[in-house]
Motif scaffolding. Structure first.
Motif, mmCIF file in Angstrom:
data_model
loop_
_atom_site.group_PDB
_atom_site.id
_atom_site.type_symbol
_atom_site.label_atom_id
_atom_site.label_comp_id
_atom_site.label_asym_id
_atom_site.label_seq_id
_atom_site.Cartn_x
_atom_site.Cartn_y
_atom_site.Cartn_z
ATOM 1 N N ASN A 170 3.486 -4.244 13.162
ATOM 2 C CA ASN A 170 3.010 -2.803 12.629
ATOM 3 C C ASN A 170 3.024 -1.800 13.729
ATOM 4 N N ALA A 224 0.850 4.162 -2.873
ATOM 5 C CA ALA A 224 0.776 5.646 -2.586
ATOM 6 C C ALA A 224 1.975 6.603 -3.179
ATOM 7 N N LYS A 225 3.401 5.986 -2.923
ATOM 8 C CA LYS A 225 4.258 6.626 -3.513
ATOM 9 C C LYS A 225 4.405 6.983 -4.878
ATOM 10 N N ARG A 255 1.257 7.549 2.439
ATOM 11 C CA ARG A 255 1.049 6.113 2.518
ATOM 12 C C ARG A 255 -0.171 5.937 2.952
ATOM 13 N N ASN A 284 0.792 -1.361 -0.079
ATOM 14 C CA ASN A 284 -0.156 -0.146 -0.112
ATOM 15 C C ASN A 284 0.813 1.275 0.136
ATOM 16 N N GLY A 285 2.015 1.229 0.908
ATOM 17 C CA GLY A 285 2.788 2.295 0.941
ATOM 18 C C GLY A 285 3.406 2.794 -0.480
ATOM 19 N N ARG A 286 4.052 1.762 -0.860
ATOM 20 C CA ARG A 286 4.726 1.944 -2.334
ATOM 21 C C ARG A 286 3.697 2.325 -3.520
ATOM 22 N N HIS A 295 -3.458 2.851 1.731
ATOM 23 C CA HIS A 295 -4.332 2.045 2.665
ATOM 24 C C HIS A 295 -5.863 2.044 2.333
ATOM 25 N N GLU A 343 0.344 6.826 11.071
ATOM 26 C CA GLU A 343 -0.118 5.681 10.302
ATOM 27 C C GLU A 343 -0.902 4.922 10.966
ATOM 28 N N ARG A 389 5.141 1.321 13.387
ATOM 29 C CA ARG A 389 5.314 2.341 12.369
ATOM 30 C C ARG A 389 4.773 3.686 13.273
#
Ligand code: IPE
Ligand code: IPE
Ligand code: MG
Length: 259
Positions: free
Chosen positions: A80, A38-39, A45, A34-36, A49, A87, A83
């Motif tokens: 997690n 968004a990037k 990030r 999900n983070g990648r 999600h 987040e 984090r």
């Protein structure tokens, strides 16, 4: 016009390749990337999600339509919590919002919700939303959707060992009588068959503390697709791949093919 009508929908073409008599009864998915995602889209990030929710919806629907009995989704690991707080809070809020919105859809599709993990340590709002969802879908029997939340396989195994040790201390069982089945009954997944297929998205090839006991003989399917991009066709492809494998369980190939 005619070619338009005759054109085959690629998702449907994949669905037709699936042998419905040999479906995995239980599919487990590590929803990653999900983070990648968004990037890649130049966003924060949390945006990834949020987009992951549509992948959850599609995958759940596709699994239920096919006749898969159990679908387990790794939504939040115990690790997690490490984090950034922002987040973690966003994820917990997203869970509350999504559960609130999707319970109706689960009921419409006759899907039962369950959860595994150290649930009592979830923020109270998330815990209540989860319990409400489980309660409101408990009579559904088409498919069970299991959310792994604040889940750690090592925690689950230690917990099972503790419960058995207590039973020994209380003289309810002799240590020499402990069998695999006693252990299985103390896991969060008691009563659920082991997953036959594990899928992990985003190109990572690891388990990240997920279902260490239950995946002992699962087939692993890794794909580079990032979770928010995962659609029905991706699930179908994973199942097709699974159906093309020879599951030997320690035997020789000849023993399997002559059976
Ligand atoms: C998976 O996506 C979602 C959770 C772990 C909650 P990630 O957030 O891990 O995405 P990447 O791995 O950083 O791309
Ligand atoms: C695993 O993904 C946990 C979930 C998908 C919920 P992570 O993104 O947290 O895994 P690592 O840290 O890269 O192994
Ligand atoms: Mg990740």
């Amino acid at each position: 016009m005619l070619t338009g009508i005759l054109q085959v929908d690629p998702t449907e073409a994949l669905r037709e390749k699936i042998d419905s008599s040999r479906l995995p009864r239980h599919i487990a998915i590590i929803m990653d990337g999900n983070g990648r995602w968004a990037k890649k889209h130049g966003k924060a990030r949390v945006f990834g999600h949020r987009h992951g929710v549509s992948a959850v919806r599609e995958t759940t629907e596709a699994a239920a339509e096919l006749g898969v009995e159990y679908l387990t989704l790794y939504a939040f690991s115990t690790e997690n919590w490490n984090r950034p707080a922002f987040e973690v809070n966003a994820l917990m809020t997203l869970l509350v919002d999504t559960l609130g919105k999707e319970i109706q859809t689960l009921n419409k599709n006759n899907i039962r919700l369950k959860a595994i993990g150290n649930l009592s340590k979830l923020p109270s709002r998330t815990y209540s939303a989860l319990m409400k969802g489980i309660e409101q879908t408990k009579n559904n029997d088409r498919m069970t959707l299991v959310l792994a939340l604040n889940y750690s396989a090592k925690w689950e195994i230690v917990n099972a060992a503790k419960n058995l040790a207590t039973q020994v201390a209380e003289e309810k069982i002799n240590p020499e009588d402990i069998q695999e089945s006693h252990f299985v009954n103390e896991l969060n997944t008691a009563g659920i068959p082991d997953p036959e297929l594990l899928v992990r998205t985003s190109g990572e090839n690891r388990l990240s503390n997920f279902l260490l006991w239950q995946l002992a003989y699962a087939e692993f399917y890794f794909t580079d697709t990032l979770w928010p991009d995962f659609r029905k066709a991706n699930l179908f492809q994973a199942i097709i791949d699974f159906q093309n494998r020879e599951r030997r369980f320690g035997k020789t190939s000849e023993q399997i093919t002559s059976a």
